[in-house]
Scaffold this active site. Structure first.
Site, PDB file in Angstrom:
ATOM      1  N   HIS A  34       0.842  -1.196   0.000  1.00 56.79           N
ATOM      2  CA  HIS A  34       0.000   0.000   0.000  1.00 56.79           C
ATOM      3  C   HIS A  34       0.877   1.246   0.000  1.00 56.79           C
ATOM      4  O   HIS A  34       1.956   1.270   0.596  1.00 56.79           O
ATOM      5  CB  HIS A  34      -0.924  -0.006   1.228  1.00 56.79           C
ATOM      6  N   GLU A 106      -3.450   2.068  -7.325  1.00 54.06           N
ATOM      7  CA  GLU A 106      -3.831   3.221  -6.512  1.00 54.06           C
ATOM      8  C   GLU A 106      -2.979   4.419  -6.896  1.00 54.06           C
ATOM      9  O   GLU A 106      -1.826   4.516  -6.506  1.00 54.06           O
ATOM     10  CB  GLU A 106      -3.741   2.913  -5.013  1.00 54.06           C
TER      11      GLU A 106
END
Length: 189
Positions: A34, A106
């Site tokens: 992430h 992302e």
């Protein structure tokens, strides 16, 4: 699912949660790579590769995050960056293992900044991700792997994002905390 795991198998690493601990509570997936882990904890692609291996050794699924900052996008480095993230962290896996990886694109610049990637920008990157998977493995595998969008998906943009050919769904962050927004996103499929 867990939001992260340790690279260590066992040992005295206070605060770390090992993949075996996550597996022991019957979780199914672990989020790896992430943007916040990469940025704030300085996790490199090679470090993330070790986490991927720990997760797979414990029969858990990997949700692998990749994406670029606004500076990297403006400097037109985003394609090379995403390719290196995948290459360095995942492409050591066999096709049989890789087919079970979930990839979440992302765009870091579109998370909590008020900026949003257009559906066309997201589609362009998702298509690129599938192309580099095809180049590394094969065409059928590139279509089989789930590629999610994880950059400020909302009730306002979900339908358009999810209508794109190469976007299989979303990795929903903040909008999942508002039940009406989350339901709206779910119902946009």
């Amino acid at each position: 699912a867990a939001q992260d795991c340790s690279i260590e198998v066992t040992g005295a690493f206070t605060g770390d949660v090992s993949a075996s601990m996550i597996s022991s509570v019957n979780a199914d997936y672990v989020l790896i790579g992430h943007s916040e882990r990469r940025k704030y904890h300085k996790e490199s692609n090679i470090f993330i590769k070790k986490k991927v291996n720990r997760v797979l050794e414990n029969n858990l699924g990997v949700i692998f995050c990749c994406g670029e900052s606004i500076i990297q996008r403006e400097n037109k480095e985003h394609f090379d960056l995403i390719e290196s993230q995948l290459n360095d962290s995942l492409f050591h896996l066999s096709a049989d293992v890789f087919k079970n990886i979930i990839i979440a694109y992302e765009p870091i610049w579109a998370i909590g900044t008020g900026l949003n990637a257009t559906a066309e920008q997201a589609q362009e990157i998702h298509k690129f991700i599938r192309r580099i998977i095809k180049n590394r493995y094969d065409g059928s595998l590139s279509e089989e792997v789930s590629v999610l969008y994880g950059g400020s998906c909302s009730p306002n943009n979900a339908k358009e994002l999810f209508s794109k050919n190469d976007i299989d769904g979303g990795l929903i962050g903040g909008a999942s905390l508002q039940s009406n927004d989350f339901l709206s996103i779910i119902n946009s499929f």
